[in-house]
Write a protein that holds these residues in place. Structure first.
Motif, PDB file in Angstrom:
ATOM      1  N   LEU A 116       1.167  -1.227  -0.183  1.00  0.00           N
ATOM      2  CA  LEU A 116       0.357  -0.213   0.042  1.00  0.00           C
ATOM      3  C   LEU A 116       1.195   1.452  -0.002  1.00  0.00           C
ATOM      4  O   LEU A 116       1.839   1.223   1.082  1.00  0.00           O
ATOM      5  CB  LEU A 116      -0.896   0.292   1.215  1.00  0.00           C
ATOM      6  N   PHE A 117       0.892   1.650  -1.034  1.00  0.00           N
ATOM      7  CA  PHE A 117       1.382   3.521  -1.049  1.00  0.00           C
ATOM      8  C   PHE A 117       0.839   4.340  -0.771  1.00  0.00           C
ATOM      9  O   PHE A 117      -0.746   4.282  -0.113  1.00  0.00           O
ATOM     10  CB  PHE A 117       1.589   3.604  -2.617  1.00  0.00           C
ATOM     11  N   HIS A 174       5.650 -11.251   6.993  1.00  0.00           N
ATOM     12  CA  HIS A 174       6.537 -10.053   6.267  1.00  0.00           C
ATOM     13  C   HIS A 174       6.244  -8.483   6.819  1.00  0.00           C
ATOM     14  O   HIS A 174       4.905  -8.723   6.493  1.00  0.00           O
ATOM     15  CB  HIS A 174       6.848 -10.425   5.311  1.00  0.00           C
ATOM     16  N   LEU A 175       6.423  -8.173   7.701  1.00  0.00           N
ATOM     17  CA  LEU A 175       5.613  -6.362   7.725  1.00  0.00           C
ATOM     18  C   LEU A 175       7.340  -5.831   7.639  1.00  0.00           C
ATOM     19  O   LEU A 175       8.542  -5.716   8.130  1.00  0.00           O
ATOM     20  CB  LEU A 175       5.322  -6.439   9.450  1.00  0.00           C
ATOM     21  N   SER A 176       6.450  -4.874   6.728  1.00  0.00           N
ATOM     22  CA  SER A 176       7.802  -3.881   5.943  1.00  0.00           C
ATOM     23  C   SER A 176       7.535  -2.085   6.069  1.00  0.00           C
ATOM     24  O   SER A 176       6.183  -2.141   5.249  1.00  0.00           O
ATOM     25  CB  SER A 176       8.412  -3.911   4.776  1.00  0.00           C
ATOM     26  N   ILE A 177       7.359  -1.523   7.013  1.00  0.00           N
ATOM     27  CA  ILE A 177       6.914  -0.062   6.903  1.00  0.00           C
ATOM     28  C   ILE A 177       8.022   0.613   6.588  1.00  0.00           C
ATOM     29  O   ILE A 177       8.930   0.639   7.435  1.00  0.00           O
ATOM     30  CB  ILE A 177       6.114   0.212   8.676  1.00  0.00           C
ATOM     31  N   THR A 178       8.120   1.550   5.753  1.00  0.00           N
ATOM     32  CA  THR A 178       9.046   2.626   4.877  1.00  0.00           C
ATOM     33  C   THR A 178       8.439   4.080   5.296  1.00  0.00           C
ATOM     34  O   THR A 178       7.383   4.258   4.808  1.00  0.00           O
ATOM     35  CB  THR A 178       9.137   2.565   3.807  1.00  0.00           C
ATOM     36  N   GLY A 179       8.947   4.822   5.712  1.00  0.00           N
ATOM     37  CA  GLY A 179       8.573   6.279   6.160  1.00  0.00           C
ATOM     38  C   GLY A 179       8.331   6.477   7.075  1.00  0.00           C
ATOM     39  O   GLY A 179       8.257   6.039   8.399  1.00  0.00           O
ATOM     40  N   THR A 223      -0.034 -12.560   4.458  1.00  0.00           N
ATOM     41  CA  THR A 223       0.962 -12.597   5.265  1.00  0.00           C
ATOM     42  C   THR A 223       1.912 -12.205   4.956  1.00  0.00           C
ATOM     43  O   THR A 223       2.951 -11.810   5.558  1.00  0.00           O
ATOM     44  CB  THR A 223       1.282 -14.436   4.754  1.00  0.00           C
ATOM     45  N   ASP A 224       1.953 -10.879   3.538  1.00  0.00           N
ATOM     46  CA  ASP A 224       2.884  -9.825   3.717  1.00  0.00           C
ATOM     47  C   ASP A 224       2.321  -9.048   3.395  1.00  0.00           C
ATOM     48  O   ASP A 224       1.359  -8.192   2.667  1.00  0.00           O
ATOM     49  CB  ASP A 224       4.003 -10.249   2.838  1.00  0.00           C
ATOM     50  N   LEU A 225       2.871  -7.374   4.243  1.00  0.00           N
ATOM     51  CA  LEU A 225       2.445  -6.596   3.754  1.00  0.00           C
ATOM     52  C   LEU A 225       3.110  -5.465   4.382  1.00  0.00           C
ATOM     53  O   LEU A 225       4.230  -5.785   4.585  1.00  0.00           O
ATOM     54  CB  LEU A 225       1.614  -6.144   5.349  1.00  0.00           C
ATOM     55  N   ILE A 226       3.239  -4.652   3.520  1.00  0.00           N
ATOM     56  CA  ILE A 226       4.446  -3.246   2.995  1.00  0.00           C
ATOM     57  C   ILE A 226       3.254  -2.561   2.662  1.00  0.00           C
ATOM     58  O   ILE A 226       2.933  -1.732   1.655  1.00  0.00           O
ATOM     59  CB  ILE A 226       4.802  -4.022   1.678  1.00  0.00           C
ATOM     60  N   LEU A 227       4.048  -1.380   3.904  1.00  0.00           N
ATOM     61  CA  LEU A 227       3.179  -0.192   3.806  1.00  0.00           C
ATOM     62  C   LEU A 227       4.035   1.416   3.787  1.00  0.00           C
ATOM     63  O   LEU A 227       4.866   1.139   3.847  1.00  0.00           O
ATOM     64  CB  LEU A 227       2.655   0.252   5.331  1.00  0.00           C
TER      65      LEU A 227
END
Length: 582
Positions: A114-115, A176-181, A141-145
């Motif tokens: 999600l962008f 898998h969790l990735s949160i950038t910003g 299972t894989d969430l990228i924010l």
């Protein structure tokens, strides 16, 4: 078959499939699916075209947008309800997420990226009230924010722990969790193990507040963690915080990005690495400020590598700044590079230069794998830094035009550039003020969107804004001294500097001013101004008063305050003031 009249549909399925695989799957579906041809429908419904759907586009100015309304309408009405069983991964923009997820049922959806994410998404979608509760809780299972880059940090930080606590509670199957910003900053601060706990998560990419938060995430609350990617904003460690310091035998991959002050690298980073005896992949991008010695191959081998017998991949960039009076031995770059050769590391680069009372040493693995690099001066090796998108330049020797040509060649994908140099370009300084003759070949920065020249000599404002010297087709954010800008642009009437300013949307200066009509014409896309109805004039909103005070003391204070500051807090402020994501 008549070769002259052969069409796409005359080709056998195998050849047609190979051709379509070369195209963007979204456009294949949009153009060919459900157009009344059963053969095409059968081909484009293959998982190759329907497994992963990307509903976002990235503009040449690095903006992330949803696909066009017409394309989105067709997908939601005609396409998604018929291919939904094949969809396993969705890449969405937050504004169109709800419509796409409601367009069909996705029983096999396991990955969501999600962008333009923001904290306001949490309550309606990441709690029990969510209309997508079953998908989010049981399937993902894989969430990228990915947070929006120009978001207001103070308004966004609505939760003490960002969104992590909500996500790890709500997404029960998350691996898998990735949160950038920056707004996603996590701070655990002596909170119990039940906070940010997960028994399923094996990969985590996170931006934490302090070093203690990094230790807290490794204290047992994430028992299955095998891959950990962490950026630490502040390495100041609160010794009153007690964390489990047992070994981490499950951890296989670790990536660390941080800025260390004085002995932080030795007292915090190295002890943490020694707990990872089974590590197979290691990457770290570390800036050491005010350390008493350089980091070289001998130290890396003795303090890190001997404790990791299974390590087979090691990418690093270590930038060490130290005072000259701390150095016991004055080493050359060849001396430092030889320490890596002695331990079997042949592909290592080294940049070393002495500036007044300080020394700056870069050591890095090749090829260079990191996106950010700072403290680069006039001397750097003739290699291609193909991954670097953000660069900070600093020197007390003038940067000549030829230097910027080298920068453009060595950093071909550069998007953000910061320059700190108070020295005039000398022989060039009088040329721009009298005429616009082209003395040099034009420097091309095709991807540069952000430029910070706020603490630089006026010559560098001329260097980058004069189109006969530099071409900046996508510059949208400019940080500059207003008085220098006014002089270089001849009070916003000079044609030679007009083109490089024409696409600027964010102009960050040091004081509030009332702008002329010429200014408004010069920056037609400028979004940082507000119209005063009574005077029909515009006023700048964004202010950086700290820079105005510092510029009064030009060279000496710039060099000391920006590069050799003994205060950790002041160094942190310097970084944030010129950071392009705040």
């Amino acid at each position: 078959m008549n070769q002259l009249n052969a069409g796409l549909l005359d080709l056998p399925n195998e050849i047609l499939f190979i051709i379509l695989k070369k195209l963007d799957n979204m456009y294949v579906l949009y153009s060919l699916f459900d157009v009344g041809n059963q053969r095409l429908d059968m081909i484009v419904q293959e998982k190759t075209f329907t497994k992963t759907l990307n509903f976002v586009v990235t503009t040449s100015f690095d903006d992330i947008l949803s696909i066009s309304d017409s394309m989105l309408n067709r997908f939601c009405i005609n396409i998604l309800p018929k291919i939904n069983l094949n969809v396993k991964s969705l890449i969405l923009e937050s504004g169109s997420m709800e419509r796409i997820l409601l367009a069909a049922d996705y029983p096999n959806l396991v990955e969501l990226k999600l962008f333009n994410f923001n904290d306001k998404v949490v309550v309606p979608y990441f709690t029990g009230k969510s209309p997508f509760r079953r998908i989010f809780q049981q399937q993902i299972t894989d969430l990228i924010l990915v947070y929006k880059s120009d978001i207001n940090i103070l308004l966004e930080r609505q939760y003490q722990n960002g969104v992590y606590e909500y996500i790890l509670k709500f997404f029960e199957s998350l691996k898998h969790l990735s949160i950038t910003g920056l707004p996603s900053l996590l701070s655990l601060n002596n909170l119990p193990l039940t906070i940010c706990y997960s028994s399923t998560l094996y990969k985590l990419s996170v931006f934490v507040n302090r070093f203690g938060d990094c230790l807290a995430l490794l204290d047992g609350r994430l028992k299955q963690l095998t891959m950990f990617i962490v950026i630490i904003e502040n390495t100041v460690y609160d010794s009153s915080v007690v964390c489990n310091m047992d070994d981490l035998p499950n951890l296989k991959c670790f990536s660390l990005t941080c800025r260390c002050f004085t002995d932080d690298y030795d007292t915090q980073v190295l002890p943490l690495l020694r707990r990872m005896s089974n590590l197979e992949e290691l990457a770290f991008n570390i800036i050491n400020q005010n350390r008493t010695t350089f980091v070289d191959g001998t130290q890396i081998n003795n303090e890190i590598l001997v404790h990791m017998p299974r390590l087979y991949k090691f990418d690093f960039n270590i930038n060490t700044e130290t005072k000259l009076h701390h150095l016991v031995h004055y080493l050359s770059s060849d001396d430092i590079q030889r320490t890596f050769t002695n331990i079997g590391y042949q592909h290592v680069g080294c940049i070393l230069y002495y500036i007044n009372s300080s020394a700056i040493c870069h050591v890095f693995s090749l090829p260079f794998m990191f996106h950010y690099l700072e403290n680069i001066g006039n001397t750097f090796p003739p290699i291609i830094f193909g991954h670097v998108t953000e660069l900070a330049l600093y020197d007390i020797v003038p940067f000549k035009h030829e230097f910027f040509i080298r920068i453009a060649r060595s950093f071909p994908l550069l998007k953000k550039l910061r320059i700190i140099n108070s020295k005039s370009q000398s022989q060039m300084s009088n040329n721009w003020n009298s005429k616009d003759n082209q003395l040099y070949s034009i420097v091309e920065y095709p991807y540069l969107i952000s430029l910070c020249i706020l603490v630089s000599h006026i010559d560098y404002v001329e260097q980058f804004l004069n189109e006969t010297k530099t071409h900046l087709p996508h510059l949208t954010k400019l940080r500059v001294d207003y008085d220098q800008l006014a002089v270089v642009t001849n009070n916003f009437t000079r044609d030679t500097t007009r083109v490089n300013c024409a696409k600027v949307k964010q102009l960050i200066i040091e004081k509030t001013l009332v702008h002329s009509k010429d200014f408004n014409v010069y920056f037609p896309l400028f979004t940082g101004a507000k119209r005063n109805e009574s005077s029909n004039q515009y006023q700048t909103i964004i202010i950086r008063p700290q820079y105005h005070e510092r510029k009064k003391n030009e060279e000496s204070e710039n060099e000391q305050a920006l590069k050799n500051n003994d205060s950790a807090d002041k160094n942190k402020i310097e970084i944030e003031e010129c950071d392009d994501d705040d």
